[in-house]
Scaffold this motif. Structure first.
Motif, PDB file in Angstrom:
ATOM      1  N   ILE A   1       1.888 -67.063  28.057  1.00  0.00           N
ATOM      2  CA  ILE A   1       1.602 -68.390  27.503  1.00  0.00           C
ATOM      3  C   ILE A   1       2.351 -68.586  26.192  1.00  0.00           C
ATOM      4  CG2 ILE A   1      -0.211 -69.865  26.568  1.00  0.00           C
ATOM      5  CD1 ILE A   1      -2.109 -68.644  28.627  1.00  0.00           C
ATOM      6  N   LYS A   2       2.324 -67.574  25.326  1.00  0.00           N
ATOM      7  CA  LYS A   2       3.063 -67.649  24.076  1.00  0.00           C
ATOM      8  C   LYS A   2       4.552 -67.807  24.330  1.00  0.00           C
ATOM      9  CE  LYS A   2       3.895 -65.112  19.773  1.00  0.00           C
ATOM     10  NZ  LYS A   2       3.575 -63.877  19.006  1.00  0.00           N
ATOM     11  N   ASN A   3       5.032 -67.175  25.402  1.00  0.00           N
ATOM     12  CA  ASN A   3       6.456 -67.242  25.737  1.00  0.00           C
ATOM     13  C   ASN A   3       6.818 -68.479  26.540  1.00  0.00           C
ATOM     14  OD1 ASN A   3       6.906 -64.779  24.457  1.00  0.00           O
ATOM     15  ND2 ASN A   3       6.486 -63.603  26.321  1.00  0.00           N
ATOM     16  N   LEU A   4       5.843 -69.359  26.761  1.00  0.00           N
ATOM     17  CA  LEU A   4       6.050 -70.654  27.433  1.00  0.00           C
ATOM     18  C   LEU A   4       6.499 -70.513  28.880  1.00  0.00           C
ATOM     19  CD1 LEU A   4       7.834 -72.620  24.538  1.00  0.00           C
ATOM     20  CD2 LEU A   4       5.378 -72.439  25.039  1.00  0.00           C
ATOM     21  N   THR A   5       6.116 -69.411  29.530  1.00  0.00           N
ATOM     22  CA  THR A   5       6.431 -69.238  30.948  1.00  0.00           C
ATOM     23  C   THR A   5       5.209 -69.489  31.836  1.00  0.00           C
ATOM     24  OG1 THR A   5       6.046 -66.855  30.760  1.00  0.00           O
ATOM     25  CG2 THR A   5       8.317 -67.629  30.515  1.00  0.00           C
ATOM     26  N   ALA A   6       4.050 -69.758  31.230  1.00  0.00           N
ATOM     27  CA  ALA A   6       2.840 -70.095  31.976  1.00  0.00           C
ATOM     28  C   ALA A   6       1.877 -70.833  31.058  1.00  0.00           C
ATOM     29  CB  ALA A   6       2.181 -68.840  32.545  1.00  0.00           C
ATOM     30  N   GLU A   7       0.951 -71.563  31.680  1.00  0.00           N
ATOM     31  CA  GLU A   7      -0.083 -72.263  30.914  1.00  0.00           C
ATOM     32  C   GLU A   7      -1.429 -71.547  30.968  1.00  0.00           C
ATOM     33  OE1 GLU A   7       3.222 -74.266  31.172  1.00  0.00           O
ATOM     34  OE2 GLU A   7       2.108 -74.179  33.077  1.00  0.00           O
TER      35      GLU A   7
END
Length: 232
Positions: A168-174
């Protein structure tokens, strides 16, 4: 000769607890050779060959019938073996290795606490962004079935084989679906677990293969083991 092949985790805390569990029931499992050599022996029951494998390999070997019995997590068996109940049986729950497969979302999603909330957010996410909400996990089969059973449809699963909480922090999942025993890693990454029942409550379990060759020595050894365990 057809010895019963008993597979246990090849290293770590899970191996130590497995050895102790069997020892308490009069069956001694021992590693032999150097610390880097995956070899061992069994004392207390005749006709048993100890096999050291990673916990993740054991479900596949049970299903293929290459081992007769094996210790691994319920999560791994149910994830890796579709129709697992036709391939293996649960001989004994071992009382350690407890962990829950859960769904978690960012803590700042203050209005999202339940699966119904997640379903509503997923629909809004798709309407806003033109794509489905992403859930990072390595447990695709278990999570997909759980969400289907609970009426959540507007999502996509993205594969994560490690550091799932960081996606999530890496913006690859919510959102994420992962195994946790304490929740500490989730909290450290500012995630919260959705309320309600987890996807799966897991623990270390002794499984028996339904596809292995059980003739002769292997069957006699199984009967002796189950008598020691009180599961015959």
């Amino acid at each position: 000769m057809n010895p019963l092949k008993l597979a246990v985790p090849s290293k770590g805390r899970l191996q130590e607890q497995t050895f102790a569990w069997f020892a308490a029931r009069g069956i001694t499992l021992e590693r032999t050779g150097s610390g880097r050599e995956y070899a061992g022996q069994v004392r207390g029951v005749d006709g048993v060959q100890l096999v050291l494998l990673s916990a993740g390999e054991i479900p596949r070997e049970l299903a293929a019938g290459r081992i007769h019995m094996g210790v691994t997590g319920q999560d791994l068996v149910q994830e890796k073996l579709p129709a697992w109940q036709s391939l293996v049986s649960q001989t004994a729950s071992m009382g350690f290795g407890h962990a829950d497969l859960i769904l978690a979302v960012p803590q700042f999603w203050v209005d999202v606490d339940t699966l119904d909330d997640l379903d509503a957010v997923a629909a809004a996410f798709r309407a806003t962004h033109g794509m489905r909400l992403r859930i990072a996990t390595k447990y695709h089969n278990l999570v997909r079935e759980y969400l289907r059973a609970n009426g959540v449809a507007d999502y996509q699963l993205v594969d994560s084989q490690g550091a799932t909480e960081g996606t999530i922090k890496n913006l690859t999942a919510e959102a994420v679906a992962d195994i946790t025993s304490t929740g500490d890693t989730l909290r450290a990454n500012h995630l919260k677990i959705l309320s309600g029942e987890p996807v799966l409550k897991s623990q270390a379990t002794l499984f028996t293969s339904k596809t292995a060759d059980w003739q002769g020595q292997a069957e006699r050894a199984r009967q002796h083991i189950q008598a020691r365990l009180g599961t015959d």
